[in-house]
Design an enzyme around this catalytic site. Structure first.
Site, PDB file in Angstrom:
ATOM      1  N   ASP A  39      -1.342  -6.266   6.047  1.00  0.00           N
ATOM      2  CA  ASP A  39      -0.998  -6.515   4.640  1.00  0.00           C
ATOM      3  C   ASP A  39      -0.613  -7.980   4.513  1.00  0.00           C
ATOM      4  OD1 ASP A  39      -0.800  -3.555   3.477  1.00  0.00           O
ATOM      5  OD2 ASP A  39       0.054  -3.596   5.496  1.00  0.00           O
ATOM      6  N   ASP A  83      -3.858  -4.980   1.054  1.00  0.00           N
ATOM      7  CA  ASP A  83      -4.122  -4.365   2.352  1.00  0.00           C
ATOM      8  C   ASP A  83      -5.504  -4.842   2.776  1.00  0.00           C
ATOM      9  OD1 ASP A  83      -4.757  -2.799   4.499  1.00  0.00           O
ATOM     10  OD2 ASP A  83      -4.465  -0.874   3.493  1.00  0.00           O
ATOM     11  N   GLU A  88      -3.921   1.783  -2.829  1.00  0.00           N
ATOM     12  CA  GLU A  88      -3.995   3.230  -2.575  1.00  0.00           C
ATOM     13  C   GLU A  88      -3.078   4.011  -3.510  1.00  0.00           C
ATOM     14  OE1 GLU A  88      -5.414   5.315   1.085  1.00  0.00           O
ATOM     15  OE2 GLU A  88      -4.188   3.752   2.025  1.00  0.00           O
ATOM     16  N   ASN A  93      -6.837  -4.625   5.828  1.00  0.00           N
ATOM     17  CA  ASN A  93      -7.436  -3.851   6.920  1.00  0.00           C
ATOM     18  C   ASN A  93      -8.063  -4.753   7.985  1.00  0.00           C
ATOM     19  OD1 ASN A  93      -7.034  -0.973   6.860  1.00  0.00           O
ATOM     20  ND2 ASN A  93      -8.098  -0.970   4.890  1.00  0.00           N
ATOM     21  N   ASP A 153       2.694   4.759   5.159  1.00  0.00           N
ATOM     22  CA  ASP A 153       2.537   4.186   6.496  1.00  0.00           C
ATOM     23  C   ASP A 153       2.550   2.660   6.461  1.00  0.00           C
ATOM     24  OD1 ASP A 153       0.144   4.399   5.106  1.00  0.00           O
ATOM     25  OD2 ASP A 153      -1.047   5.052   6.823  1.00  0.00           O
ATOM     26  N   HIS A 154       2.476   2.064   5.267  1.00  0.00           N
ATOM     27  CA  HIS A 154       2.602   0.622   5.077  1.00  0.00           C
ATOM     28  C   HIS A 154       3.978   0.304   4.495  1.00  0.00           C
ATOM     29  CE1 HIS A 154      -1.831  -0.409   5.256  1.00  0.00           C
ATOM     30  NE2 HIS A 154      -1.878   0.901   5.063  1.00  0.00           N
ATOM     31  N   ASN A 179       0.879  -1.169   0.000  1.00  0.00           N
ATOM     32  CA  ASN A 179       0.000   0.000   0.000  1.00  0.00           C
ATOM     33  C   ASN A 179       0.918   1.220   0.000  1.00  0.00           C
ATOM     34  OD1 ASN A 179      -1.454   2.302   0.905  1.00  0.00           O
ATOM     35  ND2 ASN A 179      -3.024   1.000   1.823  1.00  0.00           N
TER      36      ASN A 179
END
Length: 268
Positions: free
Chosen positions: A217, A145, A34, A147, A246-247, A7
């Protein structure tokens, strides 16, 4: 064949980092989430110069998914078949003998909200889709991802990340378990039992330095590929770069399924 998921949290911002990482890590297939780019802005020329073909499904500002590969990409499916969804969250394609499904699963905002209900409906639609994909493509990798943190090893504090919390609620984890029950296996957990192997860290409160993250992930492999998994991990290096996503990438390696060494940069 080395297959990764990342991501990138805006491909427009992170393209230089992606190109650096592709050169250093040399994956054969990558699923991006993303990307946050409309299709006409996707940097397929720059990626081709780096030796990667690409297929993508994007939208302005939000969401967006893509699959990159060093060999030909075929049989592309955009979005979840039969599921009415305006958000660019799913793409599938065949690379060599492997079918790859790339998912950017709905975040869900908070337990009990409309977005949470949408997340569970979306995952139910994915379940039906993957059941069909497995029938048509026994060699299947589902990555992205998700989530969802699969279990308590994948969170820093199970007392906080519990049934009342988004990403760890029972309904979300059960939805993931139902996907696995189709005949899928968490590639990392086939080889590693360790806790705190995270793939996402908040930008705030020095979370990365303190390793207060989540493993959301995932790289899932089908029954037919389970015995081919000879390595898997999370590459934390890009999370330490300047202005990172951030990933960070999660990856799995499949023995006996060699990636292509397509001539660079022409992609003949």
């Amino acid at each position: 064949m080395k297959i990764a998921s990342w991501n990138v949290n805006s491909l427009n911002v992170r393209l230089p980092q992606l190109l650096d990482w592709l050169r250093e890590f040399q994956p054969d297939v990558v699923g991006l989430q993303e990307t946050k780019l409309e299709d006409h802005r996707f940097p397929d020329d720059a990626l081709a110069e780096a030796g990667y073909r690409s297929v993508f499904h994007g939208q302005k500002t939000y969401n967006g998914v893509a699959i990159l590969a060093r060999e030909s990409i075929g049989d592309v499916q955009i979005a979840i078949p039969g599921f009415d969804d305006s958000q660019a969250r799913a793409i599938a394609a065949t690379v060599g003998s492997v079918r790859v499904v790339n998912l950017y699963v709905v975040n869900g905002q908070d337990v009990g909200t409309d977005k949470y209900s949408y997340k569970l409906r979306w995952l139910d639609a994915v379940h039906g889709w993957l059941a069909d994909e497995l029938k048509a493509h026994p060699r299947l990798v589902v990555l992205g991802d998700f989530n969802i943190a699969p279990d308590d090893r994948d969170v820093p504090d199970a007392a906080v990340w519990n049934d009342d919390h988004i990403l760890t609620s029972t309904a979300e984890r059960n939805a993931l378990k139902q996907l696995l029950a189709l005949g899928l296996h968490d590639g990392l957990r086939l080889l590693h039992d360790d806790a705190a192997m995270f793939s996402w860290w908040d930008y705030r409160q020095a979370a990365f330095r303190r390793n207060l993250g989540l493993r959301i992930d995932l790289t899932l492999v089908s029954d037919a590929l389970k015995t081919h998994v000879n390595a898997a991990g999370i590459d934390k290096t890009p999370r330490g770069w300047e202005r990172p996503s951030d990933h960070t990438p999660a990856w799995v390696q499949l023995a006996g399924l060699s990636g292509s060494q397509t001539p660079h940069p022409h992609l003949l």
